[in-house]
Scaffold this active site. Structure first.
Site, PDB file in Angstrom:
ATOM      1  N   ASP A 127     -31.386 -52.326  20.573  1.00 59.71           N
ATOM      2  CA  ASP A 127     -30.446 -51.510  19.801  1.00 59.71           C
ATOM      3  C   ASP A 127     -29.217 -51.121  20.612  1.00 59.71           C
ATOM      4  O   ASP A 127     -28.551 -50.164  20.290  1.00 59.71           O
ATOM      5  CB  ASP A 127     -31.160 -50.248  19.285  1.00 59.71           C
ATOM      6  CG  ASP A 127     -31.667 -49.380  20.428  1.00 59.71           C
ATOM      7  OD1 ASP A 127     -31.519 -49.788  21.605  1.00 59.71           O
ATOM      8  OD2 ASP A 127     -32.202 -48.293  20.151  1.00 59.71           O
ATOM      9  N   CYS A 185     -28.020 -46.178  14.948  1.00 54.95           N
ATOM     10  CA  CYS A 185     -28.636 -45.773  13.679  1.00 54.95           C
ATOM     11  C   CYS A 185     -28.789 -44.255  13.599  1.00 54.95           C
ATOM     12  O   CYS A 185     -28.785 -43.681  12.518  1.00 54.95           O
ATOM     13  CB  CYS A 185     -29.996 -46.443  13.530  1.00 54.95           C
ATOM     14  SG  CYS A 185     -29.888 -48.228  13.374  1.00 54.95           S
TER      15      CYS A 185
END
Ligand SMILES: [Zn+2]
Length: 249
Positions: A127, A185
């Protein structure tokens, strides 16, 4: 393969694209999954279910409550545990025939390179750009196929690279500016099934590679927009000046 294995994998062996030979190749294969969250969870679940013999999963994080909306290899009872331990338990429960090695570290440097060199395919399900660039470098250095996935908000992407020095494109050709405009996110949100779609596509590409078939997304970027149910594919151009896969010197 014994009778139990033949039965377990029978619906896949029936496929002309797999067959007994392809299934045996999967059994003898090793996949490295970097990150076992939203993308790496479903990807690893499908690789395990499909019978990839050895999986290495690497992730430095512990399970948090906000992960559980989308990271389907983790369970509520796993809160606070290292993600790789929780995911390994899920994978082993799904398919005990698969050997799962769990590394609760952010793989970097020599350890990353050794892991990549030992793998037949690498799935980047991390990520952050720092990890993505490191994984790409290790894959180019060792000539290991890389299945890259990313997802944020309602949009995700998948691409496959099989680059070597002087023979790109690689992930770095696509993203030259390291560390710019990184979104997370936790700041922008992410739609639960999006990571399942992207992680499943990564598993599909990896299984194609491991069975010896061509990966349809090699040197192509598939962009998936779940807000409008639109998919588009772009060809990725090699950057001759790329510091990773460009010509030496
Ligand atoms: Zn490159």
């Amino acid at each position: 393969m014994d009778d139990e294995q033949l039965l377990r994998y029978s619906r896949q062996i029936l496929l002309p694209q797999v067959g007994i030979e392809g299934q045996e190749r999967l059994r003898d294969s090793h996949a490295l999954v970097v990150g076992v969250g939203g993308l790496g969870g479903p990807a690893a679940l499908y690789l395990a279910a499909a019978g990839v013999g050895r999986l290495t999963i690497a992730d430095p994080d512990r399970v948090e409550l906000s992960n559980l909306q989308r990271q389907i290899a983790l369970r509520t009872a796993d809160l606070g545990r290292p993600k790789v331990e929780a995911a390994r338990a899920t994978l082993r429960a799904l398919n005990p025939l698969v050997e799962v090695r769990a590394l609760a570290d952010r793989l970097a440097g020599a350890a990353l390179r050794a892991c990549v060199a030992d793998a037949d395919v690498v799935l980047d399900a991390s990520d952050n750009f720092a990890t993505r660039f490191d994984v790409n470098c290790a894959c180019v250095d060792t000539g290991t196929p890389l299945v890259s996935g990313a997802a944020i908000r309602m949009e995700g992407q998948v691409a496959v690279f099989h680059a070597r020095r002087g023979a790109g494109p690689c992930y770095r050709c696509l993203y030259m500016e390291q560390g710019t405009e990184e979104e997370t996110c936790s700041e922008t949100g992410v739609f639960a099934p999006l990571v399942g779609v992207i992680g499943s596509l990564q598993a599909a590409e990896a299984l194609r590679i491991l069975t010896g078939a061509a990966a349809p997304l090699q040197d192509r970027l598939l962009v998936v927009d779940l807000a409008h149910a639109q998919w588009r594919t772009l060809r990725i151009a090699r950057d001759p000046g790329c510091p990773v896969c460009g010509e030496p010197g």
